[in-house]
Design a protein around this motif. Structure first.
Motif, PDB file in Angstrom:
ATOM      1  N   GLU A  95       0.829  -1.206   0.000  1.00  0.00           N
ATOM      2  CA  GLU A  95       0.000   0.000   0.000  1.00  0.00           C
ATOM      3  C   GLU A  95       0.865   1.258   0.000  1.00  0.00           C
ATOM      4  O   GLU A  95       0.533   2.241  -0.676  1.00  0.00           O
TER       5      GLU A  95
ATOM      6  N   PRO B 100      -5.288   5.065  -9.908  1.00  0.00           N
ATOM      7  CA  PRO B 100      -5.217   3.651 -10.324  1.00  0.00           C
ATOM      8  C   PRO B 100      -5.922   2.737  -9.324  1.00  0.00           C
ATOM      9  O   PRO B 100      -6.025   3.062  -8.128  1.00  0.00           O
ATOM     10  N   GLU B 101      -6.430   1.649  -9.830  1.00  0.00           N
ATOM     11  CA  GLU B 101      -7.043   0.667  -8.943  1.00  0.00           C
ATOM     12  C   GLU B 101      -5.982  -0.017  -8.094  1.00  0.00           C
ATOM     13  O   GLU B 101      -4.809  -0.112  -8.483  1.00  0.00           O
ATOM     14  N   LEU B 102      -6.393  -0.460  -6.920  1.00  0.00           N
ATOM     15  CA  LEU B 102      -5.456  -1.176  -6.057  1.00  0.00           C
ATOM     16  C   LEU B 102      -5.033  -2.481  -6.728  1.00  0.00           C
ATOM     17  O   LEU B 102      -5.838  -3.122  -7.406  1.00  0.00           O
TER      18      LEU B 102
ATOM     19  N   HIS C 239       2.110   1.662  -3.405  1.00  0.00           N
ATOM     20  CA  HIS C 239       1.021   2.120  -4.260  1.00  0.00           C
ATOM     21  C   HIS C 239       0.757   3.612  -4.041  1.00  0.00           C
ATOM     22  O   HIS C 239       0.620   4.379  -5.002  1.00  0.00           O
TER      23      HIS C 239
ATOM     24  N   GLN D 254      -5.621   9.777 -13.417  1.00  0.00           N
ATOM     25  CA  GLN D 254      -6.710   8.916 -12.953  1.00  0.00           C
ATOM     26  C   GLN D 254      -6.192   8.011 -11.846  1.00  0.00           C
ATOM     27  O   GLN D 254      -5.163   7.343 -12.005  1.00  0.00           O
TER      28      GLN D 254
ATOM     29  N   LEU E 299      -4.390  -6.316  -7.438  1.00  0.00           N
ATOM     30  CA  LEU E 299      -5.165  -7.483  -7.011  1.00  0.00           C
ATOM     31  C   LEU E 299      -4.558  -8.118  -5.776  1.00  0.00           C
ATOM     32  O   LEU E 299      -5.265  -8.694  -4.938  1.00  0.00           O
TER      33      LEU E 299
ATOM     34  N   SER F 157      -6.156  -6.694  -2.505  1.00  0.00           N
ATOM     35  CA  SER F 157      -7.467  -7.241  -2.122  1.00  0.00           C
ATOM     36  C   SER F 157      -7.325  -8.684  -1.658  1.00  0.00           C
ATOM     37  O   SER F 157      -8.008  -9.116  -0.724  1.00  0.00           O
TER      38      SER F 157
END
Length: 557
Positions: free
Chosen positions: A317, A522-524, A320, A520, A526, A529
């Motif tokens: 995280e 970004p999605e976390l 990220h 934009q 995979l 999750s």
């Protein structure tokens, strides 16, 4: 029924924990957990006899049974865990790894399948060995387990260690000829006490081989050792007994009650009956402490893995978030650079700026038929430079944010200016003057470009004027001025059209480019999750294994 459901819930939680922990199935913790899960619902009462080789374990069991049921010799023999259960007649059942079975009356077959081979190794094709014997002690669902001797090979030690975890009563055989060794003390703690096994009885053998005084001294010292260990036995039952195993067996085979009494066998059997009477009624006080111990180890492993995954998750995280921060800063810098470059081109394309910088040069070039060269050599390079500065930021944005790049900015020039000249005057002298002006203007362009042309041309014009200063301005001079103005006006129109069309093209490109410069989120990954889900399951499993509830259940027994 309620207790059975509680046990099943506990078993389910422990098995879930094993799956979440992904423990190696060959690890001790995995095997112990599976064993205690099966142990909770295991029927009957199992008494395991263990100790080093040649301590008389099999002889002691034979003495209790009053039968030479198990192989005994002066060399290590027992090579498998031999389970002795009740049966109407003495017989043996050998079950192999491949599922085949041998059932045979008597126990002679044990010498083939239940003893060590010539290399002192256990057979690897035998799954289980069972002996059925018509003895009253075994009638009430009681099982005796003769274990291989310890301190010989690792495989035998591992087998013994695993079997001890699910035995309801442990008989640890000691050798009266030597005090309890350091290895025996270590096994007592590592294999038994540390695993929540406290239902232990010590039986000392071979005291009959010592002198009378030595017997008393050894027994006294062993009594101190035994009493220092807090056994979980009925309050009136000792945890140390003397049994001379071989004399006891002989007395039983002969039916000599007095000899059996003096060997210590009768007293020991009485203690066994008392223990069975007390413990068989309430098996939980034997089994739950072991489950608590293993469950505590499972919880510790869950906690360790939870901390590890939480740390990994935090690292991912942070990485990220750091990437997002970098991209946000990059977005700001790219936008600033883009806006600066666009503003620079916009200012250059301003109508007044173009006229101020280029009108006179362009008009001179147009007048000399060199406009195409002037546009290529002076106007186009500057435009390309400014365009490339803008495109650089757009390209960086597209690559950095992984967005599709718009069409390349390409500003085109309008059609070249056209001039319709008026008719020339017919006066020959004035025409000569006009020609001289044209020549001078041409030389100025060749020598120094449009500016040079203007300077030289002007100089010629002034010279001509000085030579003709006393004369009135001729009609040819008026024609020259008119032509010069026509070229200037044509270039002005060209530059105004260029400004308008180029700014319009720039505006459209700017609108498209700004769309891909917006960062934009970004999605976390995979992985995040997945680890969050795994962490949630681990925490839930950790909470479901309630040690306090287990301990309170143990203490209330």
């Amino acid at each position: 029924m309620e207790q059975k459901n509680q046990y099943q819930t506990l078993v389910n939680n422990l098995q879930t924990a094993l799956a979440l922990l992904e423990i190696d199935k060959n690890s001790q913790l995995y095997q112990d957990t599976i064993s205690v899960c099966n142990y909770l619902s295991k029927p009957g009462f199992q008494i395991a006899v263990f100790g080093p080789f040649n301590y008389g374990k099999s002889t002691l069991i034979n003495a209790i049974l009053g039968n030479r049921a198990l192989p005994i010799d002066i060399i290590p023999t027992t090579g498998a865990a031999i389970s002795v259960k009740y049966g109407e007649e003495l017989k043996t059942k050998i079950t192999f790894i491949d599922g085949k079975e041998i059932n045979q009356t008597g126990t002679e077959i044990l010498k083939e399948f239940a003893i060590l081979d010539g290399d002192r190794r256990m057979r690897d094709d035998v799954a289980s060995v069972q002996v059925f014997c018509p003895h009253p002690l075994l009638q009430n669902n009681v099982e005796l387990l003769d274990l291989p001797g310890t301190n010989d090979r690792e495989a035998q030690d591992e087998l013994v260690r695993n079997k001890l975890l699910t035995a309801d009563l442990i008989i640890q055989v000691l050798d009266g000829r030597q005090l309890m060794t350091l290895t025996e003390r270590e096994k007592l703690h590592d294999w038994l006490i540390d695993r929540g096994i406290k239902s232990i009885v010590f039986v000392v053998n071979f005291l009959n081989l010592l002198e009378s005084e030595d017997q008393k001294e050894v027994y006294k010292r062993l009594r101190f050792v035994a009493e220092s260990f807090r056994a979980d036995l009925p309050s009136n039952i000792s945890n140390l007994y003397r049994v001379d195993a071989l004399p006891a067996l002989r007395s039983r085979l002969k039916g000599d009650v007095a000899a059996a009494q003096s060997s210590g066998l009768v007293m020991f059997e009485s203690a066994l009956q008392s223990i069975l009477a007390a413990k068989q009624e309430k098996m939980e006080d034997i089994r739950l402490p072991r489950v608590v111990t293993i469950a505590a180890q499972i919880k510790q492993s869950l906690q360790t893995k939870t901390q590890s995954i939480a740390s990994e998750l935090e690292t991912i995280e942070n990485k990220h978030n750091a990437k997002i921060e970098i991209q946000q800063k990059a977005e700001k810098l790219i936008k600033q650079g883009f806006v600066t470059s666009v503003l620079e081109l916009r200012n250059w394309l301003d109508e007044q700026t173009l006229l101020y910088r280029y009108q006179s040069e362009a008009a001179a070039a147009l007048q000399q038929g060199q406009f195409n060269n002037w546009e290529r050599d002076f106007l186009q390079p500057k435009l390309v430079q400014l365009q490339e500065s803008i495109v650089k930021w757009v390209t960086q944005s597209s690559e950095f944010f992984n967005r599709p790049q718009p069409e390349i900015l390409s500003i085109s020039f309008p059609s070249h200016p056209q001039v319709n000249l008026p008719n020339k005057p017919t006066n020959s002298n004035d025409l000569a003057d006009t020609a001289s002006v044209g020549v001078a203007t041409g030389l100025g362009w060749v020598l120094g470009g449009p500016v040079g042309a203007a300077v030289v041309g002007s100089a010629a014009y002034l010279l001509n004027k000085n030579l003709s200063k006393d004369k009135q301005q001729t009609s040819e001079e008026s024609y020259h001025n008119q032509v010069t103005q026509l070229y200037a006006d044509a270039v002005k129109d060209y530059l105004i059209r260029f400004s308008k069309e180029a700014l319009d093209q720039l505006l459209k490109y700017q609108d498209k480019a700004e769309r891909i410069m917006t960062f934009q989120m970004p999605e976390l990954p995979l992985e995040v999750s997945s680890k969050r889900s795994q962490l949630k399951l681990l925490n839930a499993c950790f909470e479901n294994i309630d040690l306090n509830e287990l301990r309170s259940g143990t203490n209330s027994l």
